[in-house]
Design a protein around this motif. Structure first.
Motif, PDB file in Angstrom:
ATOM      1  N   LYS A   1      21.869 -50.214 -23.467  1.00  0.00           N
ATOM      2  CA  LYS A   1      21.523 -48.851 -23.861  1.00  0.00           C
ATOM      3  C   LYS A   1      21.727 -47.860 -22.721  1.00  0.00           C
ATOM      4  N   ILE A   2      21.502 -48.323 -21.500  1.00  0.00           N
ATOM      5  CA  ILE A   2      21.667 -47.469 -20.321  1.00  0.00           C
ATOM      6  C   ILE A   2      22.866 -47.977 -19.535  1.00  0.00           C
ATOM      7  N   LYS A   3      23.835 -47.137 -19.295  1.00  0.00           N
ATOM      8  CA  LYS A   3      25.028 -47.523 -18.556  1.00  0.00           C
ATOM      9  C   LYS A   3      24.718 -47.680 -17.070  1.00  0.00           C
ATOM     10  N   PRO A   4      25.577 -48.388 -16.312  1.00  0.00           N
ATOM     11  CA  PRO A   4      25.291 -48.614 -14.887  1.00  0.00           C
ATOM     12  C   PRO A   4      25.209 -47.344 -14.058  1.00  0.00           C
ATOM     13  N   ASN A   5      25.877 -46.287 -14.508  1.00  0.00           N
ATOM     14  CA  ASN A   5      25.844 -45.039 -13.727  1.00  0.00           C
ATOM     15  C   ASN A   5      24.820 -44.035 -14.252  1.00  0.00           C
ATOM     16  N   GLU A   6      23.941 -44.457 -15.164  1.00  0.00           N
ATOM     17  CA  GLU A   6      22.922 -43.568 -15.714  1.00  0.00           C
ATOM     18  C   GLU A   6      21.546 -43.966 -15.193  1.00  0.00           C
ATOM     19  N   SER A   7      20.642 -43.025 -15.157  1.00  0.00           N
ATOM     20  CA  SER A   7      19.273 -43.276 -14.699  1.00  0.00           C
ATOM     21  C   SER A   7      18.291 -42.521 -15.583  1.00  0.00           C
ATOM     22  N   ARG A   8      18.350 -42.757 -16.878  1.00  0.00           N
ATOM     23  CA  ARG A   8      17.478 -42.068 -17.817  1.00  0.00           C
ATOM     24  C   ARG A   8      16.077 -42.659 -17.788  1.00  0.00           C
ATOM     25  N   THR A   9      15.074 -41.847 -17.964  1.00  0.00           N
ATOM     26  CA  THR A   9      13.677 -42.272 -17.973  1.00  0.00           C
ATOM     27  C   THR A   9      12.977 -41.686 -19.197  1.00  0.00           C
ATOM     28  N   ASP A  10      11.757 -42.158 -19.433  1.00  0.00           N
ATOM     29  CA  ASP A  10      10.989 -41.674 -20.587  1.00  0.00           C
ATOM     30  C   ASP A  10      10.394 -40.286 -20.332  1.00  0.00           C
ATOM     31  N   ASN A  11      10.061 -39.979 -19.084  1.00  0.00           N
ATOM     32  CA  ASN A  11       9.536 -38.661 -18.747  1.00  0.00           C
ATOM     33  C   ASN A  11       9.997 -38.280 -17.344  1.00  0.00           C
ATOM     34  N   GLU A  12       9.751 -37.081 -16.937  1.00  0.00           N
ATOM     35  CA  GLU A  12      10.240 -36.587 -15.654  1.00  0.00           C
ATOM     36  C   GLU A  12       9.553 -37.263 -14.476  1.00  0.00           C
ATOM     37  N   GLU A  13       8.298 -37.622 -14.618  1.00  0.00           N
ATOM     38  CA  GLU A  13       7.560 -38.216 -13.506  1.00  0.00           C
ATOM     39  C   GLU A  13       7.840 -39.712 -13.335  1.00  0.00           C
ATOM     40  N   GLN A  14       8.446 -40.323 -14.313  1.00  0.00           N
ATOM     41  CA  GLN A  14       8.690 -41.765 -14.242  1.00  0.00           C
ATOM     42  C   GLN A  14       9.929 -42.065 -13.398  1.00  0.00           C
ATOM     43  N   LEU A  15       9.807 -43.070 -12.520  1.00  0.00           N
ATOM     44  CA  LEU A  15      10.967 -43.536 -11.757  1.00  0.00           C
ATOM     45  C   LEU A  15      11.839 -44.419 -12.639  1.00  0.00           C
ATOM     46  N   PHE A  16      13.137 -44.392 -12.360  1.00  0.00           N
ATOM     47  CA  PHE A  16      14.073 -45.161 -13.169  1.00  0.00           C
ATOM     48  C   PHE A  16      13.797 -46.668 -13.078  1.00  0.00           C
ATOM     49  N   ARG A  17      13.367 -47.136 -11.899  1.00  0.00           N
ATOM     50  CA  ARG A  17      13.134 -48.567 -11.728  1.00  0.00           C
ATOM     51  C   ARG A  17      11.923 -49.053 -12.510  1.00  0.00           C
ATOM     52  N   MET A  18      10.989 -48.183 -12.811  1.00  0.00           N
ATOM     53  CA  MET A  18       9.854 -48.585 -13.638  1.00  0.00           C
ATOM     54  C   MET A  18      10.289 -48.891 -15.074  1.00  0.00           C
ATOM     55  N   LYS A  19      11.388 -48.317 -15.489  1.00  0.00           N
ATOM     56  CA  LYS A  19      11.894 -48.545 -16.846  1.00  0.00           C
ATOM     57  C   LYS A  19      12.681 -49.851 -16.936  1.00  0.00           C
ATOM     58  N   THR A  20      13.303 -50.267 -15.819  1.00  0.00           N
ATOM     59  CA  THR A  20      14.172 -51.447 -15.850  1.00  0.00           C
ATOM     60  C   THR A  20      13.493 -52.723 -15.348  1.00  0.00           C
ATOM     61  N   SER A  21      12.519 -52.597 -14.454  1.00  0.00           N
ATOM     62  CA  SER A  21      11.930 -53.792 -13.838  1.00  0.00           C
ATOM     63  C   SER A  21      10.716 -54.341 -14.574  1.00  0.00           C
ATOM     64  N   CYS A  22      10.193 -53.623 -15.559  1.00  0.00           N
ATOM     65  CA  CYS A  22       9.020 -54.123 -16.278  1.00  0.00           C
ATOM     66  C   CYS A  22       9.442 -55.240 -17.237  1.00  0.00           C
ATOM     67  N   PHE A  23       8.524 -56.167 -17.535  1.00  0.00           N
ATOM     68  CA  PHE A  23       8.796 -57.318 -18.388  1.00  0.00           C
ATOM     69  C   PHE A  23       8.617 -56.934 -19.857  1.00  0.00           C
ATOM     70  N   SER A  24       9.529 -57.401 -20.705  1.00  0.00           N
ATOM     71  CA  SER A  24       9.400 -57.195 -22.147  1.00  0.00           C
ATOM     72  C   SER A  24       8.530 -58.309 -22.742  1.00  0.00           C
TER      73      SER A  24
END
Length: 358
Positions: A29-52
């Protein structure tokens, strides 16, 4: 039932691995050159490193299998446990899974610390510390030694080992079990052949290295050019000149003609000698006879060998013969008991008749 339960549990575990990768079959869903987040204050790594939730199920299965292996080590002992190769495969698979999850947890922990610092400071992205700003970068800008990248690589290796673990269950199947056994024996023969091939290859490699090591760095050296090439070059140059114009060319052409005439003569003499010499005919006939005898011996040896099917037939014949002997023995025992009973009755009747007669 224990085997069926273990097989079913492992099959469910493989299904979880497949379902965990199913969301990436159509692409991420997120390409390697994108860094989309759920909100402005959220870091991009918090979206990718959390466990599903699927990864949490896989972690629970891995923890259960680790506990099962620990109980097996406790019951069998480390020495007996290490002698079984399948145990080594299980140990390596679970160790790689554990290392992958630990590296993923470390990546999540570092991202959580960076997120807490950002939440407390309320600074803009431009004013962030470089160590904190790293967690806002897209995947393409991550370090090669990033814990999440290491975790993903280890996870891929562990998945491959997990699917190779199916080979432990296949021998229980009547269709795939013999195929796996024959494949394993074939691989062993291939490895033996590769050892011989590597020995020959290394021998030639060392020999060629010793030959060409004195000319290291030279693309072409006259030491490896033969006289025939030089003579062919001279003959080509002689074709451009008139015959007899150059004494060197005429000498070379005469020498080549004499050699060609002598070679033709020698081949003719060899053919005549082979036809007229009875000893050569005798040698050829003997070679053919020996070759035919060797081929026949090989065919007889192959036909004399007992294959697996014949061994099964022999076992069945032996078991049927044993059953027949046991039946015959039981029948003879019954007949003998009947004869003893009749003899006892006869012996009891004879004294009574003698008393009556008296």
């Amino acid at each position: 039932m224990k085997f069926v339960a273990h097989a079913a549990s492992f099959t469910i575990f493989l299904g979880l691995l497949v379902m965990n990768a199913a969301d990436r079959f159509d692409g991420t869903k997120i390409k390697p050159n994108e860094s989309r987040t759920d909100n402005e204050e959220q870091l991009f790594r918090m979206k990718t490193s959390c466990f599903s939730w699927m990864e949490m199920l896989i972690i629970s299965w891995v923890i259960g299998m680790i506990w099962s292996e620990c109980k097996e080590i406790w019951s069998q002992g480390p020495k007996e446990y290490l002698f079984e190769l399948w145990n080594m495969l299980d140990f390596g698979m679970l160790a790689i899974f554990a290392a992958s999850f630990i590296a993923r947890f470390m990546a999540f922990w570092h991202a959580s610390r960076a997120q807490s610092i950002v939440a407390k400071s309320n600074m803009s992205a431009a004013a962030l510390d470089p160590n904190i700003k790293y967690y806002t970068l897209a995947r393409i800008d991550w370090d090669p030694s990033d814990p999440q990248i290491i975790s993903e690589g280890l996870y891929a290796i562990a998945v491959v080992l997990s699917f190779s673990r199916i080979a432990y269950i296949l021998p229980a199947n009547e269709s795939f079990g013999p195929l796996q056994i024959s494949l394993g024996r074939t691989v062993k023969d291939i490895f033996k052949f590769m050892v011989i091939f590597i020995m020959v290859f290394v021998a030639f490699m060392i020999g060629m290295f010793n030959l060409y090591s004195y000319y290291l760095g030279a693309k072409q050296n006259e030491a490896f050019t033969t006289k025939s090439k030089n003579r062919s070059k001279n003959s080509q140059s002689c074709d451009q000149w008139e015959w007899g114009a150059n004494p060197v060319c005429s000498k070379i052409m005469m020498e080549l003609g004499q050699r060609k005439h002598s070679s033709i003569k020698s081949t003719d003499d060899l053919n005549l000698n082979s036809l007229s010499n009875p000893q050569r005919k005798y040698q050829k006939i003997m070679k053919r006879l020996i070759k035919r005898y060797v081929l026949k011996a090989q065919v007889d040896k192959e036909s004399d060998e007992v294959n697996e099917g014949e061994l099964k037939e022999i076992k069945q014949d032996i078991s049927s013969l044993r059953y027949e002997l046991l039946e015959e023995k039981s029948q003879n025992t019954e007949d003998l008991a009947e004869l003893i009973r009749k003899l006892g009755e006869k012996l009891c009747i004879e004294p009574k008749q003698e008393q009556i007669n008296r």
